[in-house]
Design a protein around this motif. Structure first.
Motif, PDB file in Angstrom:
ATOM      1  N   TRP A   1     121.323  81.272  28.823  1.00 18.99           N
ATOM      2  CA  TRP A   1     122.386  81.005  29.804  1.00 18.99           C
ATOM      3  C   TRP A   1     122.463  82.151  30.819  1.00 18.99           C
ATOM      4  CZ3 TRP A   1     125.468  76.842  30.779  1.00 18.99           C
ATOM      5  CH2 TRP A   1     126.593  77.042  31.589  1.00 18.99           C
ATOM      6  N   GLU A   2     122.332  83.382  30.320  1.00 21.64           N
ATOM      7  CA  GLU A   2     122.327  84.543  31.216  1.00 21.64           C
ATOM      8  C   GLU A   2     121.050  84.576  32.052  1.00 21.64           C
ATOM      9  OE1 GLU A   2     124.994  87.381  28.225  1.00 21.64           O
ATOM     10  OE2 GLU A   2     122.888  87.844  28.588  1.00 21.64           O
ATOM     11  N   TRP A   3     119.941  84.112  31.462  1.00 31.02           N
ATOM     12  CA  TRP A   3     118.675  84.038  32.206  1.00 31.02           C
ATOM     13  C   TRP A   3     118.836  83.128  33.422  1.00 31.02           C
ATOM     14  CZ3 TRP A   3     113.679  85.771  30.021  1.00 31.02           C
ATOM     15  CH2 TRP A   3     112.595  85.521  30.863  1.00 31.02           C
ATOM     16  N   PHE A   4     119.543  82.009  33.237  1.00 28.82           N
ATOM     17  CA  PHE A   4     119.781  81.089  34.359  1.00 28.82           C
ATOM     18  C   PHE A   4     120.495  81.803  35.497  1.00 28.82           C
ATOM     19  CE2 PHE A   4     120.049  77.395  31.116  1.00 28.82           C
ATOM     20  CZ  PHE A   4     118.668  77.360  31.034  1.00 28.82           C
ATOM     21  N   ASP A   5     121.426  82.674  35.146  1.00 28.99           N
ATOM     22  CA  ASP A   5     122.155  83.426  36.167  1.00 28.99           C
ATOM     23  C   ASP A   5     121.196  84.323  36.939  1.00 28.99           C
ATOM     24  OD1 ASP A   5     124.456  84.209  37.574  1.00 28.99           O
ATOM     25  OD2 ASP A   5     124.695  85.980  36.321  1.00 28.99           O
ATOM     26  N   LEU A   6     120.283  84.987  36.237  1.00 30.23           N
ATOM     27  CA  LEU A   6     119.299  85.851  36.888  1.00 30.23           C
ATOM     28  C   LEU A   6     118.310  85.037  37.720  1.00 30.23           C
ATOM     29  CD1 LEU A   6     118.482  88.393  34.010  1.00 30.23           C
ATOM     30  CD2 LEU A   6     120.176  88.592  35.837  1.00 30.23           C
ATOM     31  N   ALA A   7     118.128  83.769  37.348  1.00 34.51           N
ATOM     32  CA  ALA A   7     117.227  82.893  38.103  1.00 34.51           C
ATOM     33  C   ALA A   7     117.942  82.215  39.271  1.00 34.51           C
ATOM     34  CB  ALA A   7     116.629  81.836  37.176  1.00 34.51           C
ATOM     35  N   ASP A   8     119.195  82.622  39.517  1.00 31.71           N
ATOM     36  CA  ASP A   8     119.976  82.131  40.653  1.00 31.71           C
ATOM     37  C   ASP A   8     120.375  80.668  40.497  1.00 31.71           C
ATOM     38  OD1 ASP A   8     121.240  82.800  43.045  1.00 31.71           O
ATOM     39  OD2 ASP A   8     119.666  81.877  44.250  1.00 31.71           O
ATOM     40  N   ILE A   9     120.647  80.257  39.254  1.00 32.17           N
ATOM     41  CA  ILE A   9     121.188  78.924  38.999  1.00 32.17           C
ATOM     42  C   ILE A   9     122.694  79.092  38.823  1.00 32.17           C
ATOM     43  CG2 ILE A   9     121.080  76.865  37.559  1.00 32.17           C
ATOM     44  CD1 ILE A   9     118.470  77.538  38.976  1.00 32.17           C
ATOM     45  N   ASP A  10     123.446  78.823  39.876  1.00 34.63           N
ATOM     46  CA  ASP A  10     124.877  79.090  39.875  1.00 34.63           C
ATOM     47  C   ASP A  10     125.717  77.887  39.438  1.00 34.63           C
ATOM     48  OD1 ASP A  10     124.452  81.687  40.874  1.00 34.63           O
ATOM     49  OD2 ASP A  10     124.305  80.898  42.920  1.00 34.63           O
ATOM     50  N   GLU A  11     125.190  76.685  39.634  1.00 32.49           N
ATOM     51  CA  GLU A  11     125.974  75.491  39.358  1.00 32.49           C
ATOM     52  C   GLU A  11     126.147  75.294  37.852  1.00 32.49           C
ATOM     53  OE1 GLU A  11     123.092  75.528  40.842  1.00 32.49           O
ATOM     54  OE2 GLU A  11     123.451  75.210  42.982  1.00 32.49           O
ATOM     55  N   PRO A  12     127.382  75.246  37.357  1.00 33.11           N
ATOM     56  CA  PRO A  12     127.615  75.072  35.917  1.00 33.11           C
ATOM     57  C   PRO A  12     126.972  73.809  35.352  1.00 33.11           C
ATOM     58  CG  PRO A  12     129.634  75.745  37.013  1.00 33.11           C
ATOM     59  CD  PRO A  12     128.657  75.440  38.095  1.00 33.11           C
ATOM     60  N   LEU A  13     127.007  72.717  36.101  1.00 33.44           N
ATOM     61  CA  LEU A  13     126.416  71.472  35.614  1.00 33.44           C
ATOM     62  C   LEU A  13     124.909  71.615  35.454  1.00 33.44           C
ATOM     63  CD1 LEU A  13     126.631  68.524  34.821  1.00 33.44           C
ATOM     64  CD2 LEU A  13     126.480  67.911  37.254  1.00 33.44           C
ATOM     65  N   ALA A  14     124.264  72.208  36.436  1.00 31.48           N
ATOM     66  CA  ALA A  14     122.813  72.395  36.364  1.00 31.48           C
ATOM     67  C   ALA A  14     122.443  73.296  35.190  1.00 31.48           C
ATOM     68  CB  ALA A  14     122.299  72.991  37.676  1.00 31.48           C
ATOM     69  N   ARG A  15     123.210  74.352  34.981  1.00 34.16           N
ATOM     70  CA  ARG A  15     122.928  75.267  33.872  1.00 34.16           C
ATOM     71  C   ARG A  15     123.143  74.571  32.531  1.00 34.16           C
ATOM     72  NH1 ARG A  15     125.815  80.903  35.650  1.00 34.16           N
ATOM     73  NH2 ARG A  15     124.843  81.651  33.750  1.00 34.16           N
ATOM     74  N   THR A  16     124.178  73.733  32.459  1.00 34.78           N
ATOM     75  CA  THR A  16     124.447  73.019  31.215  1.00 34.78           C
ATOM     76  C   THR A  16     123.329  72.032  30.893  1.00 34.78           C
ATOM     77  OG1 THR A  16     126.833  73.207  31.572  1.00 34.78           O
ATOM     78  CG2 THR A  16     126.091  71.528  30.020  1.00 34.78           C
ATOM     79  N   VAL A  17     122.864  71.304  31.911  1.00 34.90           N
ATOM     80  CA  VAL A  17     121.770  70.353  31.710  1.00 34.90           C
ATOM     81  C   VAL A  17     120.503  71.074  31.268  1.00 34.90           C
ATOM     82  CG1 VAL A  17     120.240  68.724  32.885  1.00 34.90           C
ATOM     83  CG2 VAL A  17     122.697  68.645  33.311  1.00 34.90           C
ATOM     84  N   LEU A  18     120.206  72.202  31.896  1.00 33.43           N
ATOM     85  CA  LEU A  18     119.020  72.973  31.517  1.00 33.43           C
ATOM     86  C   LEU A  18     119.133  73.506  30.093  1.00 33.43           C
ATOM     87  CD1 LEU A  18     118.482  74.962  34.838  1.00 33.43           C
ATOM     88  CD2 LEU A  18     116.883  73.303  33.834  1.00 33.43           C
ATOM     89  N   LEU A  19     120.315  73.954  29.731  1.00 30.41           N
ATOM     90  CA  LEU A  19     120.518  74.464  28.376  1.00 30.41           C
ATOM     91  C   LEU A  19     120.329  73.351  27.345  1.00 30.41           C
ATOM     92  CD1 LEU A  19     121.416  77.309  27.265  1.00 30.41           C
ATOM     93  CD2 LEU A  19     123.623  76.246  26.828  1.00 30.41           C
ATOM     94  N   LEU A  20     120.872  72.186  27.629  1.00 26.92           N
ATOM     95  CA  LEU A  20     120.724  71.053  26.719  1.00 26.92           C
ATOM     96  C   LEU A  20     119.262  70.616  26.621  1.00 26.92           C
ATOM     97  CD1 LEU A  20     123.868  68.913  27.662  1.00 26.92           C
ATOM     98  CD2 LEU A  20     123.506  70.293  25.588  1.00 26.92           C
ATOM     99  N   ALA A  21     118.530  70.747  27.717  1.00 23.84           N
ATOM    100  CA  ALA A  21     117.104  70.400  27.692  1.00 23.84           C
ATOM    101  C   ALA A  21     116.332  71.333  26.758  1.00 23.84           C
ATOM    102  CB  ALA A  21     116.528  70.466  29.108  1.00 23.84           C
ATOM    103  N   HIS A  22     116.662  72.615  26.790  1.00 24.23           N
ATOM    104  CA  HIS A  22     116.019  73.569  25.883  1.00 24.23           C
ATOM    105  C   HIS A  22     116.401  73.283  24.435  1.00 24.23           C
ATOM    106  CE1 HIS A  22     115.252  75.785  29.610  1.00 24.23           C
ATOM    107  NE2 HIS A  22     114.413  76.541  28.935  1.00 24.23           N
ATOM    108  N   LEU A  23     117.666  72.961  24.207  1.00 24.99           N
ATOM    109  CA  LEU A  23     118.104  72.607  22.863  1.00 24.99           C
ATOM    110  C   LEU A  23     117.371  71.369  22.376  1.00 24.99           C
ATOM    111  CD1 LEU A  23     119.969  72.922  20.424  1.00 24.99           C
ATOM    112  CD2 LEU A  23     121.725  71.658  21.687  1.00 24.99           C
TER     113      LEU A  23
END
Length: 287
Positions: free
Chosen positions: A41-63
């Motif tokens: 989740w913190e990696w997404f922040d460093l990758a400039d993914i600011d949108e909470p929805l986008a970060r949540t979808v990406l996290l669920l994809a990894h899970l």
């Protein structure tokens, strides 16, 4: 700050050690998945993914990928770690390629979609193989260790992690007191060559001592030393790579969850790179 850092470590270390030694592998992997996903989740922040929805979808994809790997490894014959071994190998290859990225500081340093894609792909290759290596190590040897009821594989995972922790602490204290020559001033100005050497010595020493509890024989200690040394060097690559991401993002820490240590990813950076190297080295050397 040093006192806060030490207190936080004294609180976290016993909990982590107890979980590694006492939990069965499936529970250990579930706990590790939570921790790794927090770091991601913190990696997404460093990758400039600011949108909470986008970060949540990406996290669920990894899970979902983690769940798929576990599901695909189950059969009527039992659980196979073949896919986990393959992912571990992929992780080792990725971190070797990451060296080339470290040598090109400006690569993907902007905030365009192009840079995001590279950094998100790097997040997958850093997190999933490390998680697979963790599970493989934990289940690698179910035979009893010197402590009743605790398998040797649990000690091997603890050995791998303690190599990273010792290397990190050794580099920090040696670099702080004796560091004069910068290791990579553009990426991480505080890291020194003296600190690197101190971390290597500490990592190998702790790896050798811990491996005895994991069942290594005296004859195997030179091989253990080599595996621990390689894992230590990989942990430095992981540390530098996260520092590179933070430089690109213009932040000092990946987060503020852990007092004195920054974010979860700040504690995982070396682990993510070292676990695949240690697991593959252990397997190749017949430990």
């Amino acid at each position: 700050m040093t006192h806060i850092r030490l207190i936080a470590a004294l609180v976290m270390a016993p909990v982590a050690i107890a979980a590694i030694l006492l939990l069965p592998t499936e529970w250990m992997m579930m706990l590790a998945a939570i921790v790794f996903l927090l770091g991601l989740w913190e990696w997404f922040d460093l990758a400039d993914i600011d949108e909470p929805l986008a970060r949540t979808v990406l996290l669920l994809a990894h899970l979902a990928l983690m769940v798929a790997l576990v599901w695909a490894s189950r059969s009527t014959m039992g659980f196979s770690f073949a896919l986990f071994e393959l992912m571990t190998l992929i992780g080792v290859v990725w971190w070797l390629l990451a060296l080339a990225w470290l040598g090109r500081y400006r690569f993907a340093s902007d905030h365009t979609t192009h840079a995001r894609v590279f950094k998100l792909f790097a997040g997958v290759l850093a997190t999933i193989p490390a998680w697979c290596a963790l599970g493989w190590l934990h289940a690698s040897d179910p035979s009893a260790s010197a402590l009743p009821g605790i398998p040797k594989g649990h000690f091997w995972l603890l050995t791998a992690l303690m190599v990273v922790w010792a290397a990190d602490s050794g580099a920090y204290f040696v670099g702080r007191h004796f560091g004069k020559h910068k290791l990579s001033p553009r990426i991480s100005p505080n890291k020194t060559i003296e600190g690197l050497v101190g971390g290597m010595v500490a990592g190998v020493a702790v790896g050798v001592l811990m491996s005895l509890a994991a069942g290594a024989t005296v004859e195997q200690l030179p091989v253990v030393s080599l595996v621990a040394l390689v894992a230590t060097l990989f942990s430095v690559v992981g540390d530098l790579f996260e520092s590179l991401l933070k430089r690109h993002a213009g932040v000092k820490d990946s987060g503020h969850l852990i007092p004195g240590h920054g974010g979860v990813l700040d504690r995982l950076d070396g682990v993510l790179a070292a676990l695949p190297a240690f697991a593959l080295g252990k397997a190749l050397m017949g430990l």
